[in-house]
Each structure stands twice: as structure tokens, then as C-alpha cells.
Design a protein around this motif. Structure first.
Motif, short mmCIF file in Angstrom:
data_model
loop_
_atom_site.label_atom_id
_atom_site.label_comp_id
_atom_site.label_asym_id
_atom_site.label_seq_id
_atom_site.Cartn_x
_atom_site.Cartn_y
_atom_site.Cartn_z
N PRO A 1 0.81 -1.23 0.00
CA PRO A 1 0.00 0.00 0.00
C PRO A 1 0.84 1.28 0.00
N TYR A 2 2.03 1.24 0.60
CA TYR A 2 2.80 2.48 0.73
C TYR A 2 3.41 2.99 -0.58
N PRO B 1 3.34 4.86 -3.82
CA PRO B 1 2.39 5.82 -4.39
C PRO B 1 2.01 5.46 -5.83
#
Ligand code: MNH
Length: 553
Positions: A245-246, A248
């Protein structure tokens, strides 16, 4: 009563069949006879007496450089040897395959259901008293204990043949086009298509491929960063990719294989093959102004497939083998023979290719050192240091030795999982596989560890009997063979799977192997002359640094 096949009584690839409390061995065409297929027929005994052992052959090929320097220059001799390598290696692989995980015996599904990996040996029979048949402990130690004791890295051990990080990523990048376990269905299942199909560049199905294509001039989608071509963003080519998820949105890239955002090294190879594809499309469009997008795309794909095979045999396998004989790719050497142009991926091939010891714990690029945490999913560093600098750095850093106690912390759980998979699949032990691939089984633990008495004692404690040592564990704890990157068993098992996989590609068939398949003489030449260095240097802005599979002395 216990299944008498549990003690693996049939030798020389005879097939064990239970007959009530007894058993029979089918020795058909093994060259042996007798209850256990252990008595050689007359001609077999002559052959056995004359045939050099695998160890002797390996020794010959990795020494006597002065002799090979002469042989390599005489086409008559080098063709003879290359053909023998193709023939001997590929004939060791059953084609069509005999076994898969769905059944313990040969079945129609073994042939027809391509969602299974095939297997070189059937599983340990059902209903055996102990895990490895009749040899060794009633209960094996936990996979965690095995991995921590025998496989976990204490201190980074560099490869003696100076194999570098670029090689490491080539290995991972190349093999993930055909090692694609469908874990949801089980460790014996695959979502791949059993060969060198470049699905890791173009996607495993037409939908994914279409997302990745620009539909002009045959080219793949790309984005320009600092004037150079890179894979498109996920927004531009919405395919399924695995990113944490981190990461971008704008740093997510669309690549043929959904895992290839994982490591900058995989991103580098994805990028260079993307550039090569689009470059080849330009050349082909110039030669064939009448061709549409589809034909340009399809022909470029075949050319890249050929380039891949050429680089793999001439440079990658060459480095891996440590042979002083110059390997080369010439499909014509098999045209006078019966040869099956079909291939299946064996689960044993997958397991022997778990080369996680290659992975260092740190990466050095132009004076900066990245720990594993800062390296995973961090494609930024390719842009920060520049593509060329990154490739140069990967060529100058030595990778880990494939051997005991050299799997770094991030990958130790992969080792644990692999041991679990082998137990689920009831895979036979290292020694059974050694026999299957024509090398003598280890008699003692000390022989297996190459003289490491402490590890031999721990192994004995764990397994009880050297015949009970599991395949993957055994492969990882053997020392590299003299002059080579991998152990004797990895060479003798991997060689056949690899040669068979490369030479049975349809490109190698007498019908396909001609200029028109590759858009004419120019395309055919690209296929036959591709090198790793050209692949990078032709597709790079600025100066080309070191591009190699080993760090120079
Ligand atoms: Mn690797 C499978 C992580 C480097 C070869 N690898 C896996 C799996 C994970 C994984 C997770 C799935 C494990 C399981 O559940 O069985 N691998 C990594 C990471 C790195 C890595 C995090 C680097 C860091 N792997 C490498 C390298 C090679 C390699 C280098 C060298 C060839 N890995 C494999 C193979 C598989 C695998 C082969 C089996 C793939 C499959 O069956 O789908």
C-alpha cells in the motif's frame, strides 16, 4: 500391511507396483532385469563400463583449458560436443512426462492437464510408515528448525566464481516466466505455460498483453523519464500488479509479470526488454512498411524469444557451468534426430532453482549502500542513480554463494515454505533424485556436507539416515561443484531440464528455424547474435559501463 514399494526397491528407473504384500518392478527398456531391475543386460554392462562418470565428465569440461581452447576453434569438434550435450541432457527428461501431483502413477491427466507441474519421480507411495518411505526418522524436524540450522545466513558468503547481482536478477527474471506456482490450488499446480514464452514481458494472457501494448507500430506502452523509456504507469496500463500500500500511484509500473515491481533488479530487466522490443519494432517497420501493428508485435516477440535463448545458452549457462568448452545455440544440430519439440515444467526444476542464497543483504550503487528494506519495491533508486549506473553497479557486486547457511533474513521464510511444499507433495529424497539423474547416492552425511563434520552430525540428528534428506534441503547444503556456481546435483538435474526447455522451444524446430519466421535475414541475425552487452548498450543513453554475469578479477 505396509506398502513394499515404500523402500523404493526398484533400481535404474524401474517402476514399482504393489502386488498385495509383495511388489514387482517393471524393468521394460531400462537395460536391466531381475526382481529389482538391478542386473545389467549384456550391452548395458559394456556401456556402463565404458561410460565416464558424471564427475569425470564435469572435471574434463571444467579443466584442461588449453585443450578446450583448441576444440572451441574447430567447428567439427565443437559441433560434435555441443550436439552430444543437447542429446544427453535432454534425453534425461521424460517427454511426454510420466508423473504429476494429481496421481501417484502415470495417468492421462499427467499428459493432458497442464495446470500441473510434472514430476521426474512419483511421490513417496501412500501409506508408508514414515515420511521418506522407510528411511530415516519417524518424524522430521520442523521446516523452521531445518531452515534456521542449515540454511540461514550467519555471515554473507560470496560466490567463489564471482557471480554478480546482474546474474542473480537475470536468474530470477528469466525463470519466473515458467516457475509460476498456483499456490491457491497447491504446490504442484502452475499458472504458467511450461516454457520460454516471454510471458514475463508480454503477460500470461491476451487481456494482459493488450493492456501492455500501444497498438501502434507493434510497440509496447512506455513512459519517458529523463528522456529514456520505462514501463508505463499502472494508470496508463491497468493490469494486476502486486505492490504494498505504501507505494504511491505514480510509482507503480505495469509489467508483464505481476511480481516484478518487487525489486529494482527485476525492474531493470523489464525495462531493457521493453526498450529492446520497441527497438526491434522500429527495425522491422523500416524493413516491412506494409506490416500492421499486430504483425510487427508478434514478430518482435519471436525475435526477443530467440535473443533470450541465445543469451541464456551462450552467456548465462556458460557462466553457470564453469565449462571451458564454449557452449552455443544451434538448433540445426538436432535436425537429423527424432526430437520432441514440447516441454513441461517439472516441480523439481522449480525447487532446485530456489537460488535465494544469491541475494546479498545489501546493494551498493555508486557509493550508496541500500539495506534490503530500502531496496524492496524501491524502483526510485534506478531513477536516482540512472539506469546505466545501476546496471554497472549490479555487474560489479558479487552475489552470494549457492550453498549452506547463506539465505538472508528476508528469504528464510521462502525456504521454510519450500520445505513445507515438498512435504505436502511427498517428494522423494535427495539420494533418490541423484540415482534418477545418474549420479551415485551419498553414502554418508559427511560426504554430503563435503567434510563439514559439525553439520553432518546435526543432519544425522535431524534425518537419521542420509537417504531421508529432503531434496531441496540437500540441494541447498551441498557445496558448489569444483569450478561451478551450483552443486553437483543441481547441475545434473538442472542441466537436463534447462537444455530440454531451451531446445524444445518451437523456434528450434526445423519448420520454424528460418529467416522468414523472424521477419527476414535481419531478424534472424538479431536472434543468432544477441548478447547481454548489446541488449543493454543498444538500449541505454550515455556510456555503457560493465555489463556482465561475473565481477572481473
Ligand atoms: Mn524467490 C518463490 C521471495 C529472490 C527464485 N520467492 C518465492 C516466493 C517468495 C519469494 C515470497 C514464494 C514462496 C512460497 O510460498 O513458496 N525471492 C523472494 C524475494 C527475493 C527472491 C523477497 C529477493 C529479495 N527468488 C529470488 C531469486 C531467485 C528466486 C534471486 C533466483 C532464481 N523464488 C524463486 C523461485 C520461486 C520463488 C524459482 C518459485 C516460484 C513459484 O513457484 O512461483
Amino acid at each position: 500391511a505396509e506398502n513394499p514399494c515404500c523402500s523404493m526397491p526398484c533400481q535404474n528407473m524401474g517402476v514399482c507396483m504393489r502386488e498385495g504384500d509383495s511388489y514387482s518392478c517393471d524393468c521394460t527398456r531400462t537395460g536391466y532385469y531381475g526382481q529389482n531391475c538391478d542386473i545389467p543386460e549384456f550391452w548395458t554392462s559394456i556401456k556402463v563400463a565404458l561410460k565416464p562418470s558424471k564427475k569425470t565428465t564435469h572435471h574434463l569440461l571444467t579443466n584442461y583449458k588449453w585443450l578446450w581452447d583448441i576444440v572451441n576453434k574447430i567447428p567439427f569438434l565443437s559441433n560434435f560436443i555441443m550436439r552430444a550435450v543437447y542429446k544427453i541432457r535432454s534425453s534425461t527428461v521424460d517427454s511426454p512426462p510420466l508423473y504429476h501431483t494429481g496421481h501417484d502413477y502415470t495417468s492421462w491427466d499427467t499428459y493432458a492437464d497442464r495446470s500441473y507441474y510434472t514430476r521426474a519421480l512419483p511421490p513417496v507411495p501412500p501409506g508408508c510408515p514414515i515420511p521418506m518411505g522407510t528411511a530415516g526418522r519417524k518424524e522430521l524436524p520442523s521446516p523452521e528448525y531445518i531452515a534456521e540450522t542449515f540454511l540461514a545466513r550467519r555471515k554473507f558468503i560470496p560466490d567463489k566464481r564471482r557471480t554478480n547481482v546482474l546474474f542473480n536478477f537475470m536468474a530470477q527474471h528469466f525463470t519466473h516466466q515458467f516457475f509460476k506456482t498456483d499456490f491457491k490450488k497447491g504446490a504442484g499446480r502452475t499458472w504458467g505455460d511450461h516454457g520460454v514464452d516471454l510471458s514475463h514481458i508480454y503477460g500470461e494472457n491476451v487481456e494482459r498483453q493488450h493492456q501492455l501494448r500501444s497498438f501502434t507500430d507493434g510497440k509496447l506502452k512506455f513512459q519517458r523519464v529523463g528522456g529514456e523509456e520505462f514501463p508505463p504507469s499502472l494508470a496508463d496500463a491497468p493490469v494486476h500488479m502486486i505492490y504494498p500500500p505504501y507505494v504511491p500511484e505514480q510509482k507503480r509500473f505495469a509489467i508483464g509479470h505481476e511480481f516484478f515491481g518487487l525489486l529494482p533488479g527485476l525492474f531493470v530487466f523489464s525495462t531493457v526488454w521493453l526498450r529492446e522490443h520497441n527497438r526491434v519494432c522500429d527495425v522491422m517497420k523500416e524493413l516491412h512498411p506494409d506490416w500492421d501493428d499486430e504483425r510487427l508485435f508478434q514478430t518482435a516477440r519471436l525475435i526477443l524469444t530467440g535473443e533470450t535463448i541465445n543469451i541464456i545458452i551462450n552467456e548465462y549457462v556458460q557462466h553457470l557451468s564453469g565449462y571451458n568448452f564454449d557452449l552455443f545455440w544451434d538448433p540445426e544440430l538436432l535436425f537429423k534426430d527424432q526430437f520432441q519439440y514440447q516441454n513441461r515444467i517439472f516441480v523439481e526444476f522449480n525447487h532446485l532453482y530456489h537460488w535465494h542464497p544469491l541475494m546479498p543483504d545489501q546493494f551498493h550503487i555508486n557509493g550508496t549502500t541500500y539495506g534490503m528494506k530500502d531496496y524492496l519495491f524501491n524502483t526510485d533508486l534506478v531513477f536516482k542513480h540512472g539506469f546505466g549506473t545501476t546496471v554497472d553497479a549490479m555487474s560489479k557486486q558479487i552475489a552470494g554463494q549457492i550453498g549452506p547457511k547463506n539465505i538472508g533474513p528476508v528469504n528464510l521464510k521462502v525456504a521454510v515454505e519450500t520445505i513445507k511444499h515438498e512435504r505436502n507433495l511427498r517428494m522423494q529424497g535427495l539420494n533418490q533424485y541423484r540415482k534418477r539423474f545418474g549420479i551415485p547416492p551419498y553414502k554418508t552425511f559427511l560426504e554430503l556436507t563435503g567434510g563439514d563434520a559439525e553439520m553432518a552430525a546435526q543432519l544425522e540428528e535431524a534425518y537419521g539416515d542420509v537417504d531421508a534428506v529432503e531434496l531441496y534441503v540437500g540441494l541447498m547444503i551441498e557445496q558448489p561443484a569444483p569450478g561451478s556456481v551450483t552443486s553437483e546435483t543441481i547441475i545434473e538435474m538442472g542441466g537436463p531440464f534447462s537444455v530440454k526447455g531451451l531446445l524444445s522451444n518451437p523456434l528450434c524446430s526445423p519448420q520454424w528455424w528460418k529467416p522468414s519466421t523472424f521477419g527476414g535475414d535481419a531478424g534472424f541475425r538479431m536472434v543468432r547474435t544477441a548478447t547481454l552487452r548489446d541488449l543493454f548498450c543498444r538500449n541505454m543513453d550515455g556510456p555503457c559501463g560493465l555489463v556482465s554475469f561475473a565481477v572481473p578479477e
